[in-house]
Write an enzyme that holds these catalytic residues in place. Structure first.
Site, PDB file in Angstrom:
ATOM      1  N   LEU A  16      10.612 -56.118 -20.455  1.00 10.52           N
ATOM      2  CA  LEU A  16      10.057 -55.497 -19.095  1.00 10.52           C
ATOM      3  C   LEU A  16       9.821 -53.991 -19.507  1.00 10.52           C
ATOM      4  CD1 LEU A  16      12.236 -57.138 -16.270  1.00 10.52           C
ATOM      5  CD2 LEU A  16       9.573 -57.831 -17.064  1.00 10.52           C
ATOM      6  N   THR A  34      12.225 -44.464 -24.110  1.00 11.89           N
ATOM      7  CA  THR A  34      13.677 -44.419 -24.560  1.00 11.89           C
ATOM      8  C   THR A  34      14.352 -45.498 -25.000  1.00 11.89           C
ATOM      9  OG1 THR A  34      14.979 -44.418 -22.563  1.00 11.89           O
ATOM     10  CG2 THR A  34      13.849 -42.418 -23.159  1.00 11.89           C
ATOM     11  N   ASP A  61      21.127 -44.107 -25.326  1.00 12.54           N
ATOM     12  CA  ASP A  61      21.878 -45.016 -25.169  1.00 12.54           C
ATOM     13  C   ASP A  61      22.674 -44.912 -23.775  1.00 12.54           C
ATOM     14  OD1 ASP A  61      23.969 -46.856 -25.114  1.00 12.54           O
ATOM     15  OD2 ASP A  61      24.578 -47.005 -27.353  1.00 12.54           O
ATOM     16  N   ASN A  88      15.830 -49.415 -16.494  1.00  9.75           N
ATOM     17  CA  ASN A  88      15.556 -50.840 -16.790  1.00  9.75           C
ATOM     18  C   ASN A  88      16.538 -51.435 -17.736  1.00  9.75           C
ATOM     19  OD1 ASN A  88      13.411 -53.100 -17.815  1.00  9.75           O
ATOM     20  ND2 ASN A  88      13.981 -51.995 -19.721  1.00  9.75           N
ATOM     21  N   SER A 143      17.151 -54.222 -10.798  1.00 10.24           N
ATOM     22  CA  SER A 143      18.252 -55.249 -10.302  1.00 10.24           C
ATOM     23  C   SER A 143      17.817 -56.555 -10.662  1.00 10.24           C
ATOM     24  CB  SER A 143      18.677 -54.958  -8.987  1.00 10.24           C
ATOM     25  OG  SER A 143      19.654 -55.615  -8.566  1.00 10.24           O
ATOM     26  N   TYR A 159      27.603 -59.943 -14.998  1.00  8.18           N
ATOM     27  CA  TYR A 159      26.060 -59.354 -14.909  1.00  8.18           C
ATOM     28  C   TYR A 159      25.999 -59.205 -13.375  1.00  8.18           C
ATOM     29  CZ  TYR A 159      20.892 -59.474 -15.024  1.00  8.18           C
ATOM     30  OH  TYR A 159      19.693 -59.022 -14.779  1.00  8.18           O
ATOM     31  N   LYS A 163      24.809 -55.919 -11.171  1.00  6.01           N
ATOM     32  CA  LYS A 163      23.848 -55.571 -10.616  1.00  6.01           C
ATOM     33  C   LYS A 163      23.993 -55.368  -8.980  1.00  6.01           C
ATOM     34  CE  LYS A 163      20.776 -55.981 -13.805  1.00  6.01           C
ATOM     35  NZ  LYS A 163      20.036 -54.982 -14.350  1.00  6.01           N
ATOM     36  N   THR A 195      11.382 -62.998 -20.998  1.00  3.76           N
ATOM     37  CA  THR A 195      11.719 -62.066 -22.148  1.00  3.76           C
ATOM     38  C   THR A 195      12.857 -62.669 -22.840  1.00  3.76           C
ATOM     39  OG1 THR A 195      13.409 -61.008 -20.520  1.00  3.76           O
ATOM     40  CG2 THR A 195      11.151 -60.355 -20.303  1.00  3.76           C
TER      41      THR A 195
HETATM   42  N1  LIG Z   1      14.232 -61.266 -17.615  1.00  2.00           N
HETATM   43  C1  LIG Z   1      14.518 -61.759 -16.461  1.00  2.00           C
HETATM   44  O1  LIG Z   1      14.507 -62.723 -15.973  1.00  2.00           O
HETATM   45  C2  LIG Z   1      15.198 -60.704 -15.635  1.00  2.00           C
HETATM   46  C3  LIG Z   1      15.580 -61.092 -14.309  1.00  2.00           C
HETATM   47  C4  LIG Z   1      16.144 -60.136 -13.496  1.00  2.00           C
HETATM   48  C5  LIG Z   1      16.299 -58.942 -13.794  1.00  2.00           C
HETATM   49  N2  LIG Z   1      16.300 -58.519 -15.164  1.00  2.00           N
HETATM   50  C6  LIG Z   1      16.664 -57.119 -15.360  1.00  2.00           C
HETATM   51  O2  LIG Z   1      15.247 -56.359 -15.921  1.00  2.00           O
HETATM   52  C7  LIG Z   1      15.554 -55.478 -16.908  1.00  2.00           C
HETATM   53  C8  LIG Z   1      14.767 -55.526 -18.281  1.00  2.00           C
HETATM   54  O3  LIG Z   1      15.248 -57.137 -18.774  1.00  2.00           O
HETATM   55  P1  LIG Z   1      14.485 -57.561 -19.943  1.00  2.00           P
HETATM   56  O4  LIG Z   1      14.254 -59.069 -19.499  1.00  2.00           O
HETATM   57  O5  LIG Z   1      13.304 -57.080 -20.326  1.00  2.00           O
HETATM   58  O6  LIG Z   1      15.742 -57.717 -20.907  1.00  2.00           O
HETATM   59  P2  LIG Z   1      15.546 -57.588 -22.451  1.00  2.00           P
HETATM   60  O7  LIG Z   1      14.415 -58.361 -23.174  1.00  2.00           O
HETATM   61  O8  LIG Z   1      16.870 -58.316 -23.163  1.00  2.00           O
HETATM   62  O9  LIG Z   1      15.521 -56.230 -22.776  1.00  2.00           O
HETATM   63  C9  LIG Z   1      16.849 -55.204 -22.452  1.00  2.00           C
HETATM   64  C10 LIG Z   1      16.130 -53.890 -22.986  1.00  2.00           C
HETATM   65  O10 LIG Z   1      17.497 -53.128 -22.551  1.00  2.00           O
HETATM   66  C11 LIG Z   1      17.803 -52.265 -23.669  1.00  2.00           C
HETATM   67  N3  LIG Z   1      19.418 -51.897 -23.735  1.00  2.00           N
HETATM   68  C12 LIG Z   1      20.605 -52.730 -23.754  1.00  2.00           C
HETATM   69  N4  LIG Z   1      21.560 -51.959 -23.670  1.00  2.00           N
HETATM   70  C13 LIG Z   1      21.079 -50.698 -23.796  1.00  2.00           C
HETATM   71  C14 LIG Z   1      21.757 -49.408 -23.968  1.00  2.00           C
HETATM   72  N5  LIG Z   1      23.009 -49.472 -23.834  1.00  2.00           N
HETATM   73  N6  LIG Z   1      21.041 -48.252 -24.040  1.00  2.00           N
HETATM   74  C15 LIG Z   1      19.591 -48.397 -24.001  1.00  2.00           C
HETATM   75  N7  LIG Z   1      18.943 -49.538 -23.839  1.00  2.00           N
HETATM   76  C16 LIG Z   1      19.500 -50.803 -23.903  1.00  2.00           C
HETATM   77  C17 LIG Z   1      17.590 -53.254 -25.061  1.00  2.00           C
HETATM   78  O11 LIG Z   1      17.295 -52.496 -26.445  1.00  2.00           O
HETATM   79  P3  LIG Z   1      17.967 -53.147 -27.529  1.00  2.00           P
HETATM   80  O12 LIG Z   1      16.613 -53.777 -28.068  1.00  2.00           O
HETATM   81  O13 LIG Z   1      18.253 -52.006 -28.440  1.00  2.00           O
HETATM   82  O14 LIG Z   1      19.094 -54.168 -27.236  1.00  2.00           O
HETATM   83  C18 LIG Z   1      16.162 -53.852 -24.562  1.00  2.00           C
HETATM   84  O15 LIG Z   1      15.065 -52.921 -24.749  1.00  2.00           O
HETATM   85  C19 LIG Z   1      17.087 -55.593 -16.995  1.00  2.00           C
HETATM   86  O16 LIG Z   1      17.713 -54.576 -16.237  1.00  2.00           O
HETATM   87  C20 LIG Z   1      17.481 -57.064 -16.563  1.00  2.00           C
HETATM   88  O17 LIG Z   1      18.783 -57.093 -15.786  1.00  2.00           O
HETATM   89  C21 LIG Z   1      15.401 -59.301 -15.959  1.00  2.00           C
END
Ligand SMILES: NC(=O)c1ccc[n+]([C@@H]2O[C@H](COP(=O)([O-])OP(=O)(O)OC[C@H]3O[C@@H](n4cnc5c(N)ncnc54)[C@H](OP(=O)(O)O)[C@@H]3O)[C@@H](O)[C@H]2O)c1
Length: 237
Positions: A16, A34, A61, A88, A143, A159, A163, A195
């Site tokens: 995302l 970032t 980070d 995010n 969230s 988790y 949130k 994702t």
């Molecule tokens: N996908 C879903 O179904 C879903 C549903 C509800 C909420 N969300 C929320 O949406 C947001 C994005 O999720 P996503 O699905 O895109 O997840 P994702 O594909 O797992 O990507 C997570 C991102 O967060 C970064 N990250 C993790 N720890 C970090 C840290 N300590 N410092 C900086 N960056 C860090 C990761 O970097 P690295 O590449 O270095 O690991 C990656 O860029 C999150 O807040 C997640 O909780 C997602």
């Protein structure tokens, strides 16, 4: 100082976060993409090279206070302003831990709270003085429906709690800033999105997942603050 509005997105290298950077750049924001490490940010910026407004990569980070302070300082030194923050970045390490009655290791809970809740706290703490000085700010905390106390169920305690606490942080920050502040802070449930975190089984495209996030990040002065949104509508939690 950059004339364009400037958006800082955490975890911008994939999922995302990357799509949010792309959408904000297309909306003519200067984007600070970032990522945990500079190499990841640089590689992601290269994938956005075709978009006219500048997207710059920075190391940040969210689990490390020094990294957050240095990352925000670097963004501010580059652009001279920060108008939008999208918190995010997050981790979901207890996604596949069987729910046998709080089976998740306490260290995993702490790591998750550190990234998903204290992370946004750190970035907001660093960015808020800039936004207050500008008298403009749009903060979006990404969230989850799993945050909802009113629909709490079993599994993934790390988790879920991270949130729920993030939603509390949104409410608390607005209480500190005041409802009439032009620094707006909201939380978003993006739905279940395809994702790395959401997996291929999820029912939403990334474009659907980021829609409400980008909408809140770019809202006008009359826009909402202190809410929890899904599909551009306030929802209870
Ligand atoms: N996908 C879903 O179904 C879903 C549903 C509800 C909420 N969300 C929320 O949406 C947001 C994005 O999720 P996503 O699905 O895109 O997840 P994702 O594909 O797992 O990507 C997570 C991102 O967060 C970064 N990250 C993790 N720890 C970090 C840290 N300590 N410092 C900086 N960056 C860090 C990761 O970097 P690295 O590449 O270095 O690991 C990656 O860029 C999150 O807040 C997640 O909780 C997602």
């Amino acid at each position: 100082m950059t004339e364009q509005r400037v958006a800082l997105v955490t975890g911008g290298n994939r999922g995302l976060g990357f799509a949010i950077c792309e959408a904000l750049a297309k909306a003519e924001y200067a984007v600070a993409l970032t990522a945990r490490h500079q190499e990841k940010a640089t590689e992601a910026v290269a994938r956005l090279a075709a978009i006219p407004p500048p997207v710059h990569g920075f190391a940040l980070d969210v689990s490390d206070t020094t990294s957050v302070r240095e990352g925000v300082r670097a963004v501010y030194e580059k652009f001279g302003r920060i108008d939008v923050l999208v918190n995010n970045a997050a981790i979901y390490p207890d996604r596949d831990v069987p729910n046998l009655g709080l089976a998740v290791d306490p260290d995993m809970v702490l790591d998750t709270l550190n990234a998903n809740t204290v992370g946004p706290y750190r970035v907001m703490q660093a960015v808020l003085p800039i936004m207050r000085e500008q008298d403009y700010g749009r903060i979006v905390n990404v969230s989850s429906q799993m945050a909802r106390l009113s629909a709490m169920s079993a599994g993934s305690p790390a988790y879920r709690m991270s949130k729920t606490a993030l939603n509390a942080l949104t409410t608390l920050t607005v209480a500190e800033l005041g409802k009439t502040s032009n620094v707006h802070v909201n939380s978003v449930d993006p739905g279940w999105v395809r994702t790395d975190m959401g997996t291929d089984a999820a029912d939403r495209e990334i474009s659907e997942g980021i829609d409400t996030i980008v909408w809140l990040a770019t809202q006008g002065t009359d826009g909402p603050t202190g809410g929890f949104f899904r599909d551009r509508k306030p929802t209870n939690w």
